[in-house]
Design a protein around this motif. Structure first.
Motif, PDB file in Angstrom:
ATOM      1  N   LEU A  37       0.826  -1.205   0.000  1.00  0.00           N
ATOM      2  CA  LEU A  37       0.000   0.000   0.000  1.00  0.00           C
ATOM      3  C   LEU A  37       0.864   1.260   0.000  1.00  0.00           C
ATOM      4  O   LEU A  37       0.520   2.251  -0.647  1.00  0.00           O
ATOM      5  N   ARG A  38       2.008   1.213   0.721  1.00  0.00           N
ATOM      6  CA  ARG A  38       2.890   2.380   0.731  1.00  0.00           C
ATOM      7  C   ARG A  38       3.445   2.665  -0.663  1.00  0.00           C
ATOM      8  O   ARG A  38       3.469   3.809  -1.121  1.00  0.00           O
ATOM      9  N   ARG A  41       0.684   3.885  -2.917  1.00  0.00           N
ATOM     10  CA  ARG A  41       0.295   5.246  -2.568  1.00  0.00           C
ATOM     11  C   ARG A  41       1.317   6.254  -3.071  1.00  0.00           C
ATOM     12  O   ARG A  41       0.968   7.300  -3.629  1.00  0.00           O
ATOM     13  N   SER A  42       2.608   5.936  -2.894  1.00  0.00           N
ATOM     14  CA  SER A  42       3.641   6.853  -3.390  1.00  0.00           C
ATOM     15  C   SER A  42       3.627   6.935  -4.902  1.00  0.00           C
ATOM     16  O   SER A  42       3.833   8.012  -5.479  1.00  0.00           O
ATOM     17  N   VAL A  44       0.972   6.555  -6.812  1.00  0.00           N
ATOM     18  CA  VAL A  44      -0.188   7.355  -7.193  1.00  0.00           C
ATOM     19  C   VAL A  44       0.105   8.841  -7.016  1.00  0.00           C
ATOM     20  O   VAL A  44      -0.245   9.675  -7.857  1.00  0.00           O
ATOM     21  N   VAL A  45       0.785   9.185  -5.898  1.00  0.00           N
ATOM     22  CA  VAL A  45       1.129  10.588  -5.656  1.00  0.00           C
ATOM     23  C   VAL A  45       2.036  11.110  -6.768  1.00  0.00           C
ATOM     24  O   VAL A  45       1.918  12.265  -7.204  1.00  0.00           O
TER      25      VAL A  45
END
Length: 351
Positions: A37-38, A41-42, A44-45
């Protein structure tokens, strides 16, 4: 009374069924799920500004053209009132930023507007052409992984032998040949000299899988060469290094078979660079599909965009470009997730 009895009451030991299983599931999720997930998430950012910038440029190029779509659609006999009415129908009379954000909001939901010439939804045309690109790209990547993985592992195990030298020379020669040249050579070989496969055309996979495979195999082979070469090179280099690590020597000393050591331990640890290279080549394969469509007469997104460019059908061109951007973003997210799953040291860095 023992020390244990004086201290804080201890919880009863878990039964060997439900509590321990739940604890194991939590450990597995904590070790794998949270790092994944990390990373996602990074990623996606990072990709959000890329998507915004690319879509802004895509829309801006269409808005900066000197041609008036309404005038082109209506023809030379159109009156100024007719042109103004058509511009209002397509929303071209609004400010640029208002048009962009309205178009982006609809595009994120899959609505790319309507064609200037056919007035049909652009998403319908993309939906018909997209399976051609996706299916052949997937086959090309699978072939590249299969052949590249086999050549890379074989070269690493050969360790400077004749197979290793042969793979090195083959990769050096294949990397200099463009995919469209390989495609033409495959047509000459398998469609003219040995007429066993069709030279072009397409049949949807849901209509006839066998015919679809006959039409897809040649363009997929042409697109898979660069992927196979890159994976073979990276996998050979990284696997040679892994086979020299102490844990490999120790595993063999403890009696593990060479096959189990290579495919159960070393290959997984050595796959990181190859997966990273795969993420680099996925956008190239997607882009090369445009050339492959011209060589093999495929009704994909490339042909759709070329036909739209010839007529100045800007919504279709914008829809195709946004779809390509979405495919690249999605493929990179999948590669990042696969890289994290395959390389344990990447998970340790994220924890």
């Amino acid at each position: 009374m023992t020390t244990l009895e004086i201290g804080r009451p201890t919880a009863p030991a878990p039964t060997p069924t439900q509590p321990s299983a739940g604890r194991g599931a939590g450990v597995r999720w904590g070790a794998v799920g949270r790092p994944v997930l990390r990373v996602l998430r990074s990623a996606v950012v990072v990709w959000i500004p890329v998507v915004l910038l690319s879509t802004f440029i895509t829309f801006g190029l269409g808005a900066l053209t000197d041609t008036n779509p309404a005038a082109q659609v209506l023809g030379e006999t159109a009156t100024p009132a007719d042109i103004d009415r058509m511009n209002h129908y397509f929303g071209l009379d609004r400010p640029f930023l208002v048009q962009y954000f309205s178009w982006l909001g609809h595009a994120l939901t899959g609505d790319f507007g309507r064609s200037y010439y056919t007035t049909l939804p652009v998403s319908d045309s993309i939906t018909q052409a997209l399976p051609v690109n996706v299916s052949i790209t997937i086959v090309a990547l699978l072939l590249g992984i299969l052949f590249g993985g086999a050549l890379g592992v074989g070269a690493a195990l050969s360790g400077g032998g004749w197979f290793d030298r042969g793979v090195t020379m083959l990769c050096s020669a294949a990397s200099t040949v463009p995919p469209f040249v390989i495609g033409i050579g495959l047509i000459v070989l398998f469609s003219v000299t040995l007429p066993v496969l069709p030279s072009g055309g397409y049949v949807p996979i849901d209509q006839d899988f066998g015919q679809w495979l006959r039409f897809a195999i040649l363009p997929a082979l042409a697109l898979s060469v660069d992927v196979a070469v890159a994976i073979a090179r990276q996998l050979r280099t990284s696997l040679v290094g892994e086979l020299r690590e102490n844990y490999v020597v120790g595993a063999e000393v403890r009696g593990l078979t060479r096959r189990r050591v290579v495919f159960g331990h070393a290959l997984r640890n050595a796959s990181g660079p190859a997966v990273t290279v795969l993420g680099y080549y996925v956008p190239q394969v997607i882009g090369a599909m445009v050339v492959a469509e011209a060589v093999f007469n495929l009704p994909g997104l490339g042909k759709l965009s070329l036909d739209a460019a010839a007529k100045g059908d800007i919504p279709v061109i914008q829809g195709v470009l946004v779809t390509m951007i979405g495919l690249v973003v999605l493929s990179n997210l999948l590669v990042n997730a696969a890289l994290l799953r395959l390389t344990p040291h990447a998970k340790r860095r994220e924890q």
